[in-house]
Design a protein around this motif. Structure first.
Motif, mmCIF file in Angstrom:
data_model
loop_
_atom_site.group_PDB
_atom_site.id
_atom_site.type_symbol
_atom_site.label_atom_id
_atom_site.label_comp_id
_atom_site.label_asym_id
_atom_site.label_seq_id
_atom_site.Cartn_x
_atom_site.Cartn_y
_atom_site.Cartn_z
ATOM 1 N N SER A 139 -3.552 -8.090 11.940
ATOM 2 C CA SER A 139 -3.895 -9.296 11.190
ATOM 3 C C SER A 139 -5.330 -9.161 10.704
ATOM 4 O O SER A 139 -6.050 -8.231 11.093
ATOM 5 C CB SER A 139 -3.752 -10.548 12.065
ATOM 6 O OG SER A 139 -4.823 -10.632 12.985
ATOM 7 N N LEU A 140 -5.743 -10.101 9.866
ATOM 8 C CA LEU A 140 -7.120 -10.125 9.384
ATOM 9 C C LEU A 140 -8.007 -11.043 10.219
ATOM 10 O O LEU A 140 -9.143 -11.326 9.832
ATOM 11 C CB LEU A 140 -7.160 -10.564 7.913
ATOM 12 C CG LEU A 140 -6.428 -9.661 6.919
ATOM 13 C CD1 LEU A 140 -6.650 -10.155 5.497
ATOM 14 C CD2 LEU A 140 -6.851 -8.203 7.055
ATOM 15 N N SER A 141 -7.516 -11.486 11.359
ATOM 16 C CA SER A 141 -8.336 -12.299 12.256
ATOM 17 C C SER A 141 -9.477 -11.446 12.806
ATOM 18 O O SER A 141 -9.395 -10.209 12.819
ATOM 19 C CB SER A 141 -7.490 -12.814 13.418
ATOM 20 O OG SER A 141 -7.136 -11.747 14.283
ATOM 21 N N VAL B 17 -2.691 -9.231 4.635
ATOM 22 C CA VAL B 17 -2.953 -7.809 4.877
ATOM 23 C C VAL B 17 -2.450 -6.982 3.698
ATOM 24 O O VAL B 17 -3.152 -6.106 3.174
ATOM 25 C CB VAL B 17 -2.290 -7.349 6.192
ATOM 26 C CG1 VAL B 17 -2.458 -5.843 6.384
ATOM 27 C CG2 VAL B 17 -2.868 -8.105 7.383
ATOM 28 N N GLN B 18 -1.241 -7.282 3.252
ATOM 29 C CA GLN B 18 -0.662 -6.561 2.119
ATOM 30 C C GLN B 18 -1.509 -6.748 0.857
ATOM 31 O O GLN B 18 -1.734 -5.789 0.102
ATOM 32 C CB GLN B 18 0.767 -7.041 1.868
ATOM 33 C CG GLN B 18 1.536 -6.243 0.824
ATOM 34 C CD GLN B 18 2.124 -4.959 1.370
ATOM 35 O OE1 GLN B 18 1.783 -4.523 2.469
ATOM 36 N NE2 GLN B 18 3.028 -4.349 0.621
ATOM 37 N N TRP C 223 -6.380 -1.913 4.611
ATOM 38 C CA TRP C 223 -6.868 -3.284 4.426
ATOM 39 C C TRP C 223 -8.355 -3.436 4.735
ATOM 40 O O TRP C 223 -8.980 -4.395 4.300
ATOM 41 C CB TRP C 223 -6.050 -4.278 5.248
ATOM 42 C CG TRP C 223 -5.982 -4.045 6.727
ATOM 43 C CD1 TRP C 223 -6.800 -4.558 7.683
ATOM 44 C CD2 TRP C 223 -5.005 -3.261 7.430
ATOM 45 N NE1 TRP C 223 -6.414 -4.137 8.938
ATOM 46 C CE2 TRP C 223 -5.302 -3.349 8.814
ATOM 47 C CE3 TRP C 223 -3.899 -2.499 7.035
ATOM 48 C CZ2 TRP C 223 -4.552 -2.696 9.790
ATOM 49 C CZ3 TRP C 223 -3.153 -1.851 8.006
ATOM 50 C CH2 TRP C 223 -3.479 -1.951 9.360
ATOM 51 N N MET C 224 -8.954 -2.460 5.425
ATOM 52 C CA MET C 224 -10.367 -2.564 5.774
ATOM 53 C C MET C 224 -11.271 -1.754 4.840
ATOM 54 O O MET C 224 -12.494 -1.882 4.908
ATOM 55 C CB MET C 224 -10.573 -2.124 7.221
ATOM 56 C CG MET C 224 -9.859 -3.030 8.218
ATOM 57 S SD MET C 224 -10.076 -2.556 9.952
ATOM 58 C CE MET C 224 -11.797 -3.009 10.220
ATOM 59 N N GLY C 225 -10.669 -0.931 3.992
ATOM 60 C CA GLY C 225 -11.450 -0.157 3.031
ATOM 61 C C GLY C 225 -11.440 1.326 3.349
ATOM 62 O O GLY C 225 -11.650 1.725 4.495
ATOM 63 N N PHE C 226 -11.208 2.141 2.323
ATOM 64 C CA PHE C 226 -11.094 3.586 2.515
ATOM 65 C C PHE C 226 -12.386 4.205 3.033
ATOM 66 O O PHE C 226 -12.368 5.196 3.760
ATOM 67 C CB PHE C 226 -10.684 4.260 1.204
ATOM 68 C CG PHE C 226 -9.428 3.705 0.597
ATOM 69 C CD1 PHE C 226 -8.313 3.435 1.377
ATOM 70 C CD2 PHE C 226 -9.356 3.439 -0.766
ATOM 71 C CE1 PHE C 226 -7.151 2.917 0.825
ATOM 72 C CE2 PHE C 226 -8.200 2.927 -1.335
ATOM 73 C CZ PHE C 226 -7.097 2.658 -0.540
ATOM 74 N N GLU C 227 -13.517 3.619 2.646
ATOM 75 C CA GLU C 227 -14.799 4.181 3.083
ATOM 76 C C GLU C 227 -14.953 4.108 4.596
ATOM 77 O O GLU C 227 -15.669 4.906 5.202
ATOM 78 C CB GLU C 227 -15.966 3.472 2.391
ATOM 79 C CG GLU C 227 -16.182 2.028 2.794
ATOM 80 C CD GLU C 227 -15.228 1.042 2.131
ATOM 81 O OE1 GLU C 227 -15.315 -0.159 2.460
ATOM 82 O OE2 GLU C 227 -14.392 1.456 1.289
ATOM 83 N N GLY C 228 -14.242 3.171 5.232
ATOM 84 C CA GLY C 228 -14.294 3.086 6.689
ATOM 85 C C GLY C 228 -13.742 4.334 7.348
ATOM 86 O O GLY C 228 -14.299 4.829 8.339
ATOM 87 N N ASP C 229 -12.645 4.862 6.812
ATOM 88 C CA ASP C 229 -12.082 6.100 7.357
ATOM 89 C C ASP C 229 -12.992 7.290 7.075
ATOM 90 O O ASP C 229 -13.106 8.206 7.896
ATOM 91 C CB ASP C 229 -10.694 6.356 6.769
ATOM 92 C CG ASP C 229 -9.580 5.760 7.620
ATOM 93 O OD1 ASP C 229 -9.883 5.004 8.563
ATOM 94 O OD2 ASP C 229 -8.395 6.046 7.330
ATOM 95 N N GLU C 230 -13.625 7.298 5.919
ATOM 96 C CA GLU C 230 -14.557 8.386 5.615
ATOM 97 C C GLU C 230 -15.707 8.402 6.621
ATOM 98 O O GLU C 230 -16.087 9.460 7.139
ATOM 99 C CB GLU C 230 -15.086 8.230 4.189
ATOM 100 C CG GLU C 230 -14.011 8.432 3.124
ATOM 101 C CD GLU C 230 -14.468 8.004 1.741
ATOM 102 O OE1 GLU C 230 -15.605 7.481 1.624
ATOM 103 O OE2 GLU C 230 -13.698 8.191 0.782
#
Length: 243
Positions: free
Chosen positions: A45-47, A133-134, A83-90
C-alpha cells in the motif's frame, strides 16, 4: 569445469512464489546456484507503514547476509520501484555494491532494460495492486516514455501479499489477453508473488507479444551480467532467447 556462479536474491518475507520459480528457471544450468535472504514485507500500500517496508535501511542487512555467501550478484526480486520511483532501485544497487563489493540489479531495472531491448513503447501492465499503487506505476512508466493506458492495464486490488500467490493462472491469463487486446506491444506480470513465470511461453505463443514476468526479469539480468548464455534456458520466454 565451469566456474560455479552463485546468485543472491533479496526476497520479501511473505513471498511464497519467487523462490520455487527462480529455482526452476535456473535448473537447466548446472553451475548456477541461487541463495535467498528475506526482509519484512507483509502487504502493499502507499501508507507510511507500507512504504517503510522498502526503506534501504531495512533491505541492506539482508544484502549483507547474502554477501556472507560470497555470491557473484545480488538481485532484488521485487517491484516496489514501480510505485516508489525507478531511481530508488538505482540508489539501492549502488548502496549494495558500495557496502559489499558485489554488483546488483532488480526486477524493475531489469524489466526496463528488456523493454528497451525489445523496443517496447506501449506496455501492458498486469498487477495485483490497489488503485493508487497502480496509478503510481502507470505514471512512472508514462514519465519515461513507456505508454500505459486504461486499455493496457489491469489490477486486482489485493493488499495482503500472501493472498497474491493465490491468484489463479486462469485469472492472470484473462488479464494478459485483455491488455494485449487493448494494444499492448508487450505485457509485464508485475509482482514477484504472482505465480506466472512458468506460463510466459504459453502466453507469448497465444497472444503474440513478449511477456516479461518480474521474477524472470531479475533472474535473466543476473545471469547475463554473470556471463551466462541465457539461450540455454528453454521454456521460460522470449527474454532468454532474444534479449
Amino acid at each position: 569445469m565451469s566456474k560455479q556462479i552463485r546468485l543472491g536474491i533479496l526476497t520479501p518475507s511473505s513471498n511464497t512464489a519467487l523462490e520455487p520459480l527462480t529455482f526452476q528457471i535456473v535448473s537447466s544450468i548446472p553451475n548456477v546456484s541461487v541463495h535467498f535472504s528475506r526482509f519484512p514485507v507483509t502487504g502493499i500500500s502507499l501508507s507510511p507503514k507500507g512504504l517503510a517496508q522498502f526503506d534501504h535501511s531495512v533491505i541492506m542487512p539482508a544484502a549483507q547476509l547474502l554477501a556472507h555467501a560470497e555470491v557473484d550478484m545480488i538481485g532484488w526480486s521485487g517491484t516496489a520501484a514501480g510505485w516508489m520511483g525507478f531511481e530508488g532501485d538505482e540508489k539501492l544497487c549502488e548502496a549494495i555494491t558500495k557496502a559489499t563489493g558485489i554488483p546488483a540489479t532488480t526486477s524493475v531495472l531489469a524489466l526496463n532494460k528488456a523493454l528497451d531491448i525489445f523496443k517496447i513503447k506501449k506496455l501492458g501492465l498486469v498487477t495485483p495492486y490497489l488503485d493508487d499503487v497502480q496509478e503510481r506505476i502507470v505514471k512512472n512508466y508514462n514519465a519515461i516514455g513507456i505508454e500505459v493506458t486504461s486499455e493496457t492495464e489491469r489490477h486486482l486490488r489485493v493488499v495482503k501479499n500472501t493472498d497474491v500467490a493465490l491468484i489463479g493462472e486462469d485469472v492472470l491469463e484473462t488479464l494478459v489477453g485483455q491488455v494485449v487486446e487493448g494494444g499492448a506491444e508487450a505485457v509485464s506480470t508485475f509482482c514477484t508473488n504472482l505465480i506466472a513465470a512458468h506460463k510466459v511461453e504459453l502466453w507469448e505463443a497465444k497472444f503474440g507479444v513478449p511477456v516479461l514476468d518480474t521474477v524472470t526479469t531479475v533472474t535473466w539480468d543476473m545471469l547475463r551480467q554473470c556471463g551466462v548464455d541465457t539461450k540455454a534456458i528453454k521454456g521460460w520466454g522470449r527474454i532468454f532467447q532474444e534479449a
